[in-house]
Structures are given as structure tokens and as C-alpha cells.
Motif scaffolding. Structure first.
Motif, PDB file in Angstrom:
ATOM      1  N   MET A   1       0.766  -1.279  -0.161  1.00 25.65           N
ATOM      2  CA  MET A   1       0.043  -0.004  -0.182  1.00 25.65           C
ATOM      3  C   MET A   1       0.878   1.198   0.064  1.00 25.65           C
ATOM      4  O   MET A   1       0.676   2.150  -0.729  1.00 25.65           O
ATOM      5  CB  MET A   1      -0.791   0.153   1.233  1.00 25.65           C
ATOM      6  N   ILE A   2       1.687   1.437   0.921  1.00 29.28           N
ATOM      7  CA  ILE A   2       2.835   2.384   1.197  1.00 29.28           C
ATOM      8  C   ILE A   2       3.632   2.686  -0.323  1.00 29.28           C
ATOM      9  O   ILE A   2       3.548   3.670  -0.879  1.00 29.28           O
ATOM     10  CB  ILE A   2       3.887   2.303   1.969  1.00 29.28           C
ATOM     11  N   ARG A   3       4.015   1.576  -0.941  1.00 31.57           N
ATOM     12  CA  ARG A   3       4.685   1.669  -2.125  1.00 31.57           C
ATOM     13  C   ARG A   3       3.851   2.261  -3.245  1.00 31.57           C
ATOM     14  O   ARG A   3       4.239   3.154  -4.248  1.00 31.57           O
ATOM     15  CB  ARG A   3       5.281   0.399  -2.614  1.00 31.57           C
ATOM     16  N   GLN A   4       2.573   1.711  -3.280  1.00 27.41           N
ATOM     17  CA  GLN A   4       1.676   2.437  -4.347  1.00 27.41           C
ATOM     18  C   GLN A   4       1.388   3.769  -4.063  1.00 27.41           C
ATOM     19  O   GLN A   4       1.305   4.479  -4.884  1.00 27.41           O
ATOM     20  CB  GLN A   4       0.339   1.684  -4.237  1.00 27.41           C
ATOM     21  N   LEU A   5       1.285   4.017  -2.828  1.00 33.09           N
ATOM     22  CA  LEU A   5       0.952   5.579  -2.284  1.00 33.09           C
ATOM     23  C   LEU A   5       2.033   6.509  -2.687  1.00 33.09           C
ATOM     24  O   LEU A   5       1.978   7.619  -3.297  1.00 33.09           O
ATOM     25  CB  LEU A   5       0.462   5.712  -1.060  1.00 33.09           C
ATOM     26  N   VAL A   6       3.279   5.898  -2.582  1.00 34.68           N
ATOM     27  CA  VAL A   6       4.596   6.757  -3.089  1.00 34.68           C
ATOM     28  C   VAL A   6       4.222   6.972  -4.579  1.00 34.68           C
ATOM     29  O   VAL A   6       4.512   8.122  -4.965  1.00 34.68           O
ATOM     30  CB  VAL A   6       5.615   6.086  -2.668  1.00 34.68           C
ATOM     31  N   GLU A   7       4.154   5.910  -5.362  1.00 32.31           N
ATOM     32  CA  GLU A   7       4.038   6.084  -6.675  1.00 32.31           C
ATOM     33  C   GLU A   7       2.884   7.044  -7.201  1.00 32.31           C
ATOM     34  O   GLU A   7       3.220   8.082  -8.051  1.00 32.31           O
ATOM     35  CB  GLU A   7       3.959   4.689  -7.346  1.00 32.31           C
ATOM     36  N   GLY A   8       1.848   6.948  -6.441  1.00 30.15           N
ATOM     37  CA  GLY A   8       0.747   7.893  -6.732  1.00 30.15           C
ATOM     38  C   GLY A   8       1.128   9.397  -6.340  1.00 30.15           C
ATOM     39  O   GLY A   8       0.692  10.102  -6.966  1.00 30.15           O
ATOM     40  N   GLN A   9       1.792   9.522  -5.098  1.00 34.93           N
ATOM     41  CA  GLN A   9       2.130  10.899  -4.925  1.00 34.93           C
ATOM     42  C   GLN A   9       3.060  11.564  -6.087  1.00 34.93           C
ATOM     43  O   GLN A   9       2.995  12.704  -6.337  1.00 34.93           O
ATOM     44  CB  GLN A   9       2.988  11.035  -3.374  1.00 34.93           C
ATOM     45  N   GLU A  10       3.861  10.545  -6.337  1.00 34.34           N
ATOM     46  CA  GLU A  10       4.929  11.201  -7.662  1.00 34.34           C
ATOM     47  C   GLU A  10       4.316  11.281  -8.687  1.00 34.34           C
ATOM     48  O   GLU A  10       4.641  12.205  -9.819  1.00 34.34           O
ATOM     49  CB  GLU A  10       6.092   9.858  -7.687  1.00 34.34           C
ATOM     50  N   ALA A  11       3.086  10.467  -9.226  1.00 36.88           N
ATOM     51  CA  ALA A  11       2.488  10.586 -10.292  1.00 36.88           C
ATOM     52  C   ALA A  11       1.905  12.059 -10.404  1.00 36.88           C
ATOM     53  O   ALA A  11       1.916  12.747 -11.565  1.00 36.88           O
ATOM     54  CB  ALA A  11       1.394   9.738 -10.602  1.00 36.88           C
ATOM     55  N   VAL A  12       1.128  12.374  -9.204  1.00 41.94           N
ATOM     56  CA  VAL A  12       0.758  13.905  -8.945  1.00 41.94           C
ATOM     57  C   VAL A  12       1.808  14.888  -9.292  1.00 41.94           C
ATOM     58  O   VAL A  12       1.494  16.038  -9.842  1.00 41.94           O
ATOM     59  CB  VAL A  12       0.023  13.870  -7.720  1.00 41.94           C
ATOM     60  N   ILE A  13       2.932  14.634  -8.584  1.00 42.63           N
ATOM     61  CA  ILE A  13       3.897  15.612  -8.746  1.00 42.63           C
ATOM     62  C   ILE A  13       4.329  15.570 -10.360  1.00 42.63           C
ATOM     63  O   ILE A  13       4.471  17.136 -10.678  1.00 42.63           O
ATOM     64  CB  ILE A  13       5.069  15.295  -8.016  1.00 42.63           C
ATOM     65  N   ARG A  14       4.519  14.930 -11.045  1.00 44.36           N
ATOM     66  CA  ARG A  14       4.902  14.887 -12.362  1.00 44.36           C
ATOM     67  C   ARG A  14       3.627  15.402 -13.344  1.00 44.36           C
ATOM     68  O   ARG A  14       3.934  16.428 -14.063  1.00 44.36           O
ATOM     69  CB  ARG A  14       5.126  13.342 -12.941  1.00 44.36           C
ATOM     70  N   SER A  15       2.508  15.272 -13.064  1.00 45.11           N
ATOM     71  CA  SER A  15       1.607  15.819 -13.866  1.00 45.11           C
ATOM     72  C   SER A  15       1.586  17.345 -13.452  1.00 45.11           C
ATOM     73  O   SER A  15       1.017  18.154 -14.158  1.00 45.11           O
ATOM     74  CB  SER A  15       0.053  15.267 -13.526  1.00 45.11           C
ATOM     75  N   ALA A  16       1.609  17.779 -12.048  1.00 49.00           N
ATOM     76  CA  ALA A  16       1.714  19.058 -11.596  1.00 49.00           C
ATOM     77  C   ALA A  16       2.797  20.013 -12.038  1.00 49.00           C
ATOM     78  O   ALA A  16       2.598  20.852 -12.495  1.00 49.00           O
ATOM     79  CB  ALA A  16       1.380  19.158 -10.193  1.00 49.00           C
ATOM     80  N   ARG A  17       3.844  19.245 -12.345  1.00 45.86           N
ATOM     81  CA  ARG A  17       5.052  19.910 -12.820  1.00 45.86           C
ATOM     82  C   ARG A  17       4.777  20.143 -14.553  1.00 45.86           C
ATOM     83  O   ARG A  17       5.177  21.122 -14.903  1.00 45.86           O
ATOM     84  CB  ARG A  17       6.387  18.946 -12.581  1.00 45.86           C
ATOM     85  N   ALA A  18       4.458  19.316 -14.978  1.00 43.66           N
ATOM     86  CA  ALA A  18       3.907  19.428 -16.425  1.00 43.66           C
ATOM     87  C   ALA A  18       3.072  20.552 -16.493  1.00 43.66           C
ATOM     88  O   ALA A  18       3.166  21.579 -17.537  1.00 43.66           O
ATOM     89  CB  ALA A  18       3.482  18.148 -17.117  1.00 43.66           C
ATOM     90  N   ALA A  19       2.062  20.693 -15.860  1.00 46.34           N
ATOM     91  CA  ALA A  19       1.076  21.603 -15.786  1.00 46.34           C
ATOM     92  C   ALA A  19       1.531  23.174 -15.471  1.00 46.34           C
ATOM     93  O   ALA A  19       1.223  24.072 -16.180  1.00 46.34           O
ATOM     94  CB  ALA A  19      -0.218  21.303 -14.930  1.00 46.34           C
ATOM     95  N   VAL A  20       2.483  23.010 -14.472  1.00 47.80           N
ATOM     96  CA  VAL A  20       3.023  24.498 -14.180  1.00 47.80           C
ATOM     97  C   VAL A  20       3.963  24.934 -15.298  1.00 47.80           C
ATOM     98  O   VAL A  20       3.960  26.038 -15.242  1.00 47.80           O
ATOM     99  CB  VAL A  20       3.682  24.167 -12.785  1.00 47.80           C
ATOM    100  N   ARG A  21       4.719  24.033 -16.045  1.00 49.09           N
ATOM    101  CA  ARG A  21       5.499  24.678 -17.060  1.00 49.09           C
ATOM    102  C   ARG A  21       4.556  25.309 -17.971  1.00 49.09           C
ATOM    103  O   ARG A  21       4.991  26.283 -18.424  1.00 49.09           O
ATOM    104  CB  ARG A  21       6.031  23.289 -17.952  1.00 49.09           C
ATOM    105  N   ILE A  22       3.276  24.702 -18.416  1.00 53.17           N
ATOM    106  CA  ILE A  22       2.406  25.431 -19.308  1.00 53.17           C
ATOM    107  C   ILE A  22       2.052  26.678 -18.712  1.00 53.17           C
ATOM    108  O   ILE A  22       1.789  27.653 -19.424  1.00 53.17           O
ATOM    109  CB  ILE A  22       1.238  24.380 -19.538  1.00 53.17           C
TER     110      ILE A  22
END
Length: 168
Positions: free
Chosen positions: A102-123
Motif C-alpha cells: 500500500m505504501i509503495r503504491q501511494l508513493v508512486e501515486g504521490q510522485e505521479a501527481v507531482i509529475r502531472s503538476a510539474r507538467a502543468a506548471v510549465r504550461i
């Protein structure tokens, strides 16, 4: 009614497209975190149950801010599970995994949100959409901290006092 906020219609559509991915990733992470909160078991139950609750509550509140930013930019926010599943890189968990998974999956999920937010902030930065960039910057900071806290549970000897030997 025509909107004139200093960002072109085309640029608003670009940022809304990327914000929709952030919203979808955030919603999918919210669902997964809430699911794991309900179903976590094992020796780390109490700490994880509370941490997951803190994280899903924060995510729930963030969803409204992201969706309302999309509305402020003159578009409708996606609002169905089907659309979130199409937009998100985070997959749902059908089973009830062990706590460490569960923890591993949530770390991956947190990182996925970071990546999508980072892509959006560039725009947002490219089109001088400062309110969106600010909101996304704050979101990245929250998710980076959450990922760090979750990762701490996966480190060797997690749950032991530093220097304390494990009893076997």
C-alpha cells in the motif's frame, strides 16, 4: 459571455487540459488512499491509518481548488470516474495488498501527481497564468512531503528507534 483575463482562449484550453490530468491523478490518489485507510492491517496499522486519513483529507480539499481553477478559466471540470480513469496514470487497486505494498503504491501515486503538476506548471508559466502556477507549486510541495513521509515507512528498520537492535 466572452472572457478577457489576459490569457487567450487557446492558452486557457491548454492549461485546462493539463489541470484536468492533475485533477484526475489527484482524485485517483484520493480514492486509493481512502481505500487503504479503510483496509490497512498489521503492526503499522495505527500510524498508517492516521497518516492515510490525513493525506486523503488533504487531497479531498485540494480537488475542489483544482476543479474551481478549471472553472475560473472558463471550462467545465471533468467529474466522472470514467473520465478520471482515462486521464490518470494512477491505476486503481482491486485487491487489498499488504501494508508495505500500500505504501509503495501511494508513493508512486504521490510522485505521479507531482509529475502531472510539474507538467502543468510549465504550461502555466509559459502563458503567464500565475494563479495556476502558484496553486500547482503548492500542490507539488504537499505531494513531495507526503511521498517523503511514506518512503520513511519503507526504509530498513522503519518503526524502530535509531540505534535500537531488532529482537529476533
Amino acid at each position: 459571455m466572452n472572457m478577457d483575463i489576459g490569457i487567450s482562449t487557446e492558452d486557457r484550453a491548454k492549461i485546462v487540459e493539463s489541470l484536468s490530468v492533475v485533477l484526475a491523478d489527484s482524485y485517483m490518489l484520493y480514492l486509493k488512499t481512502h481505500n487503504f485507510h479503510w483496509n490497512v492491517t498489521g503492526p503499522m496499522f495505527s500510524a498508517l491509518h492516521l497518516m492515510f486519513e490525513t493525506q486523503y483529507t488533504e487531497l479531498w480539499n485540494a480537488l475542489d481548488n483544482i476543479a474551481e481553477r478549471i472553472r475560473a478559466l472558463g471550462h467545465f471540470a471533468p467529474g466522472t470516474y470514467k473520465r478520471y480513469a482515462e486521464l490518470s496514470s494512477i491505476t486503481e487497486e482491486i485487491d487489498v495488498p499488504q501494508a508495505k505494498e500500500m505504501i509503495r503504491q501511494l508513493v508512486e501515486g504521490q510522485e505521479a501527481v507531482i509529475r502531472s503538476a510539474r507538467a502543468a506548471v510549465r504550461i502555466a508559466d509559459q502563458i503567464d497564468d500565475f494563479p495556476t502556477a502558484d496553486m500547482l507549486s503548492t500542490r507539488m510541495e504537499v505531494h513531495e512531503k507526503n511521498a517523503w513521509m511514506l518512503r520513511a515507512f519503507l526504509e530498513q528498520g522503519a518503526g524502530q528507534v535509531q540505534g535500537e537492535a531488532s529482537s529476533t
